[in-house]
Write an enzyme that holds these catalytic residues in place. Structure first.
Site, PDB file in Angstrom:
ATOM      1  N   ASP A 108       4.585   2.201  -4.208  1.00  0.00           N
ATOM      2  CA  ASP A 108       3.759   2.708  -5.293  1.00  0.00           C
ATOM      3  C   ASP A 108       3.657   1.587  -6.329  1.00  0.00           C
ATOM      4  OD1 ASP A 108       2.709   3.890  -7.557  1.00  0.00           O
ATOM      5  OD2 ASP A 108       3.984   5.661  -7.471  1.00  0.00           O
ATOM      6  N   VAL A 109       2.470   1.034  -6.534  1.00  0.00           N
ATOM      7  CA  VAL A 109       2.345  -0.138  -7.401  1.00  0.00           C
ATOM      8  C   VAL A 109       2.654   0.179  -8.851  1.00  0.00           C
ATOM      9  CG1 VAL A 109       0.714  -1.336  -5.899  1.00  0.00           C
ATOM     10  CG2 VAL A 109      -0.159   0.200  -7.679  1.00  0.00           C
ATOM     11  N   ASP A 125       0.849  -1.185   0.000  1.00  0.00           N
ATOM     12  CA  ASP A 125       0.000   0.000   0.000  1.00  0.00           C
ATOM     13  C   ASP A 125       0.883   1.233   0.000  1.00  0.00           C
ATOM     14  OD1 ASP A 125      -3.239   0.386   0.941  1.00  0.00           O
ATOM     15  OD2 ASP A 125      -1.948   2.145   1.047  1.00  0.00           O
ATOM     16  N   THR A 144     -16.779   3.402   0.746  1.00  0.00           N
ATOM     17  CA  THR A 144     -15.417   3.545   1.246  1.00  0.00           C
ATOM     18  C   THR A 144     -15.045   5.030   1.228  1.00  0.00           C
ATOM     19  OG1 THR A 144     -14.188   3.528  -0.856  1.00  0.00           O
ATOM     20  CG2 THR A 144     -14.880   1.384   0.036  1.00  0.00           C
ATOM     21  N   LYS A 201      -9.942   0.871 -15.877  1.00  0.00           N
ATOM     22  CA  LYS A 201     -10.563  -0.326 -15.325  1.00  0.00           C
ATOM     23  C   LYS A 201     -10.984  -1.293 -16.434  1.00  0.00           C
ATOM     24  CE  LYS A 201     -10.538   0.430 -10.822  1.00  0.00           C
ATOM     25  NZ  LYS A 201      -9.824  -0.448  -9.879  1.00  0.00           N
ATOM     26  N   TYR A 253     -10.917   6.897 -15.773  1.00  0.00           N
ATOM     27  CA  TYR A 253     -11.077   5.822 -14.791  1.00  0.00           C
ATOM     28  C   TYR A 253     -11.693   4.582 -15.443  1.00  0.00           C
ATOM     29  CZ  TYR A 253     -12.549   3.421 -10.509  1.00  0.00           C
ATOM     30  OH  TYR A 253     -12.747   2.499  -9.505  1.00  0.00           O
TER      31      TYR A 253
END
Length: 229
Positions: A47-48, A34, A173, A142, A138
């Protein structure tokens, strides 16, 4: 209970944290990647979108926990903007984090999953399926996840690896601000279930794909209160 090992990205909050809880309850030893891991156990700050950093972090958790049987990619962020206002940097960042993050983690963990005949579940979005007003970058990122999942599922099926995705609708969330249009009553009343999805509900679907759906690869489970039927 089991002695299996899982890796969850974005595991410090929201859907990722719910997935960590669900897999831990199934007896998995869970490592977390994370950007802001906080107090999450077995966590590495990373940082992915940084492939080299992901490889190092995955190696660190592998040394601590063992070979991965399951991988869940939940790291990401959300923002809205008209397509004319989305800068080149915003497009690139959205793709780097969502699609790039999945690719980086998949490449770092596929040797584990081939060895364990394991499972990877990517968290996509119902916007990848249905699109959305002012959600172009976005939804595109996705949507790219779904294409990658289906292609990787075909590529790895012969080695016993299962690759699937969940596509949550608006979920309760912190990513959804209190004034988000997805929280507005007029939107909720359009949903068949009249409410947001909860992180625990998404996590239950992820848990099912990881632990029980041994017949499933290349599939997408829509968890969205009926937003996409």
């Amino acid at each position: 209970m089991t002695d299996k090992v899982a890796l969850v990205t974005g595991g410090a909050s929201g859907i990722g944290a719910a997935v960590v809880d669900a897999l831990t309850a199934r007896g998995y030893r869970v490592g977390c990647l994370d950007l802001n891991p906080g107090a999450a156990a077995n966590s590495v700050a990373v940082d992915v979108s940084d492939a080299d950093a992901v490889a190092r972090a995955v190696g660190k958790l592998r040394d601590e926990l063992g070979t991965f049987d399951a991988v869940v990619t939940s790291a990401g962020y959300y923002e809205m903007a008209p397509v004319s206002d989305i800068s080149e940097n915003a497009w690139r960042r959205m793709l780097r984090v969502h699609l790039g993050g999945l690719v980086n983690v998949a490449r770092a963990t596929l040797p584990d999953l081939r060895a364990t005949r394991g499972s990877l579940v990517a968290v996509a979005s119902e916007l990848a399926v249905g699109g959305g007003d002012e959600d172009a970058h976005y939804a595109a990122a996705k949507g790219a996840i779904l294409g990658f999942v289906r292609s990787l599922a075909a590529e790895t099926a012969g080695s016993g690896v299962r690759i699937n995705a969940v596509a949550p609708g608006p979920t309760d969330t912190p990513l959804l601000a209190p004034d988000s249009p997805w929280r507005a009553d007029d939107y909720l009343q359009m949903l068949p279930l009249r409410r947001l999805t909860t992180p625990a509900e998404v996590a239950r679907c992820v848990e099912y794909l990881v632990c029980d759906a041994t017949f499933s690869t290349g599939d997408v489970v829509n968890v969205n209160s009926g937003a996409v039927i």
